[in-house]
Design an enzyme around this catalytic site. Structure first.
Site, PDB file in Angstrom:
ATOM      1  N   MET A  10       0.403  -2.742  11.969  1.00  0.00           N
ATOM      2  CA  MET A  10      -0.352  -3.707  12.766  1.00  0.00           C
ATOM      3  C   MET A  10      -0.119  -3.491  14.263  1.00  0.00           C
ATOM      4  SD  MET A  10      -1.818  -5.092  10.284  1.00  0.00           S
ATOM      5  CE  MET A  10      -2.592  -6.635  10.670  1.00  0.00           C
ATOM      6  N   ARG A  11      -0.402  -2.265  14.697  1.00  0.00           N
ATOM      7  CA  ARG A  11      -0.246  -1.982  16.115  1.00  0.00           C
ATOM      8  C   ARG A  11      -1.242  -0.887  16.496  1.00  0.00           C
ATOM      9  NH1 ARG A  11       3.602  -2.202  20.297  1.00  0.00           N
ATOM     10  NH2 ARG A  11       3.629  -0.272  21.480  1.00  0.00           N
ATOM     11  N   ASN A  36       0.826  -1.213   0.000  1.00  0.00           N
ATOM     12  CA  ASN A  36       0.000   0.000   0.000  1.00  0.00           C
ATOM     13  C   ASN A  36       0.859   1.262   0.000  1.00  0.00           C
ATOM     14  OD1 ASN A  36      -3.043  -0.417   0.102  1.00  0.00           O
ATOM     15  ND2 ASN A  36      -2.320  -1.975   1.534  1.00  0.00           N
ATOM     16  N   LEU A  69      -2.598   2.376  18.256  1.00  0.00           N
ATOM     17  CA  LEU A  69      -2.000   3.638  18.684  1.00  0.00           C
ATOM     18  C   LEU A  69      -2.666   4.111  19.972  1.00  0.00           C
ATOM     19  CD1 LEU A  69      -1.924   5.181  15.133  1.00  0.00           C
ATOM     20  CD2 LEU A  69       0.105   4.609  16.493  1.00  0.00           C
ATOM     21  N   ARG A  91       3.482   1.352  24.814  1.00  0.00           N
ATOM     22  CA  ARG A  91       2.725   1.931  23.700  1.00  0.00           C
ATOM     23  C   ARG A  91       2.937   3.450  23.632  1.00  0.00           C
ATOM     24  NH1 ARG A  91      -0.681  -0.901  21.135  1.00  0.00           N
ATOM     25  NH2 ARG A  91      -1.279  -2.349  22.756  1.00  0.00           N
ATOM     26  N   GLU A  99      -7.489  -2.092  -2.570  1.00  0.00           N
ATOM     27  CA  GLU A  99      -6.794  -1.268  -1.573  1.00  0.00           C
ATOM     28  C   GLU A  99      -5.828  -0.314  -2.260  1.00  0.00           C
ATOM     29  OE1 GLU A  99      -4.987  -3.260   1.809  1.00  0.00           O
ATOM     30  OE2 GLU A  99      -6.369  -4.933   1.634  1.00  0.00           O
ATOM     31  N   HIS A 120      -8.149  -0.890   5.785  1.00  0.00           N
ATOM     32  CA  HIS A 120      -8.494  -2.151   6.456  1.00  0.00           C
ATOM     33  C   HIS A 120      -9.134  -3.106   5.455  1.00  0.00           C
ATOM     34  CE1 HIS A 120      -9.489  -4.826   9.732  1.00  0.00           C
ATOM     35  NE2 HIS A 120     -10.671  -4.975   9.170  1.00  0.00           N
ATOM     36  N   GLU A 156     -10.292   6.712  18.588  1.00  0.00           N
ATOM     37  CA  GLU A 156      -9.704   6.040  19.766  1.00  0.00           C
ATOM     38  C   GLU A 156      -9.987   4.542  19.789  1.00  0.00           C
ATOM     39  OE1 GLU A 156     -11.573   8.753  19.845  1.00  0.00           O
ATOM     40  OE2 GLU A 156     -10.095  10.270  20.446  1.00  0.00           O
TER      41      GLU A 156
HETATM   42  C1  GAR Z   1      -3.281  -4.837   3.865  1.00  0.00           C
HETATM   43  O1  GAR Z   1      -4.152  -5.822   3.369  1.00  0.00           O
HETATM   44  C2  GAR Z   1      -4.008  -3.950   4.862  1.00  0.00           C
HETATM   45  O2  GAR Z   1      -5.338  -3.700   4.518  1.00  0.00           O
HETATM   46  C3  GAR Z   1      -3.921  -4.768   6.125  1.00  0.00           C
HETATM   47  O3  GAR Z   1      -2.609  -5.296   6.097  1.00  0.00           O
HETATM   48  C4  GAR Z   1      -2.203  -5.469   4.746  1.00  0.00           C
HETATM   49  C5  GAR Z   1      -0.865  -4.780   4.581  1.00  0.00           C
HETATM   50  O4  GAR Z   1      -0.339  -5.018   3.309  1.00  0.00           O
HETATM   51  N1  GAR Z   1      -4.149  -3.982   7.283  1.00  0.00           N
HETATM   52  C6  GAR Z   1      -4.783  -4.439   8.354  1.00  0.00           C
HETATM   53  O5  GAR Z   1      -5.177  -5.575   8.463  1.00  0.00           O
HETATM   54  C7  GAR Z   1      -4.955  -3.416   9.451  1.00  0.00           C
HETATM   55  N2  GAR Z   1      -5.841  -3.923  10.464  1.00  0.00           N
HETATM   56  P1  GAR Z   1       0.858  -4.140   2.748  1.00  0.00           P
HETATM   57  O6  GAR Z   1       1.933  -4.118   3.846  1.00  0.00           O
HETATM   58  O7  GAR Z   1       1.316  -4.859   1.529  1.00  0.00           O
HETATM   59  O8  GAR Z   1       0.332  -2.779   2.451  1.00  0.00           O
END
Ligand code: GAR
Length: 201
Positions: free
Chosen positions: A89-90, A13, A92, A64, A173, A108, A141
């Site tokens: 993936m964390r 992304n 905030l 955090r 995405e 997402h 939040e």
């Molecule tokens: C993507 O599918 C994004 O939507 C998801 O992680 C992937 C990252 O891919 N995000 C989540 O699940 C957030 N809760 P990328 O590192 O190739 O962009």
């Protein structure tokens, strides 16, 4: 507008935003900074290749809030105004959310409010959903709960696997996130309650 991207892994992304700027589709977006919380995140390689400033903050070693304060310092030094969570993936802390109120975008891989959290594809398949997709939203939040900017849907077929579903959704995405970011950076997004209003050109 100066944008700070946060990623934890592959960074496809992040790459989609880079490509969209290169192709002239995102004239108001400037990526000023990447922050990763995993040292082996492939997003780092993409930043280096494109000469984008990149910092690694080890989220495992600190609390955090300490992590978020460190990231704020980095983003401030790069004069970042908008934050994009691109596969970050964390969770905030409220401190970070307050600092960048309504200035944080997340992508997402489900049609929120269905299937929030870290296992969206698996959860959609296990539930037996016939449609899923992706959502770009503002971060508040709570987890995956902020105002929705854009969504795209895909059909879930019989015999769909996590891998095939993820691939189908990822295609959307990569279109949606740069589009929403360009709207944000050209001040075309406003809020009425939790409704996102997009101003036409
Ligand atoms: C993507 O599918 C994004 O939507 C998801 O992680 C992937 C990252 O891919 N995000 C989540 O699940 C957030 N809760 P990328 O590192 O190739 O962009």
């Amino acid at each position: 507008m100066k944008v700070g991207v946060m990623a934890s892994g592959r960074g496809s992304n992040f790459q989609a935003i880079i490509d969209s700027i290169a192709s002239g589709e995102s004239p108001d977006v400037e990526i000023a900074q990447l922050v990763v919380n995993k040292s082996n995140a492939y997003a780092v390689k993409r930043a280096k290749k494109n000469k984008i400033k990149c910092n690694y903050v080890d989220s495992a070693a600190i609390t955090r809030e300490e992590f978020d304060k460190e990231v704020i310092k980095i983003m401030e030094a790069s004069e970042v105004e908008i934050i994009v969570l691109a596969g970050f993936m964390r969770i905030l802390s409220p401190l970070f959310i307050k600092k960048y109120k309504n200035k944080i975008l997340n992508i997402h891989p489900s049609l929120l409010p269905s299937f929030p959290g870290a296992n969206a594809h698996k959860d959609a398949l296990q539930y037996g959903a016939k449609i899923s997709g992706c959502t770009v939203h503002l971060v508040d939040e709570n987890i995956d709960s902020g105002p929705i900017i854009m969504q795209a849907s895909v059909e879930i077929n019989e015999n769909e696997s996590e891998e095939s579903l993820s691939k189908k959704i990822l295609f959307h995405e990569h279109k949606l996130l740069p589009k929403a970011l360009q709207l944000m950076c050209s001040n075309k997004i406003s809020l009425e309650g939790r409704q996102v209003i997009i101003t036409a050109d």
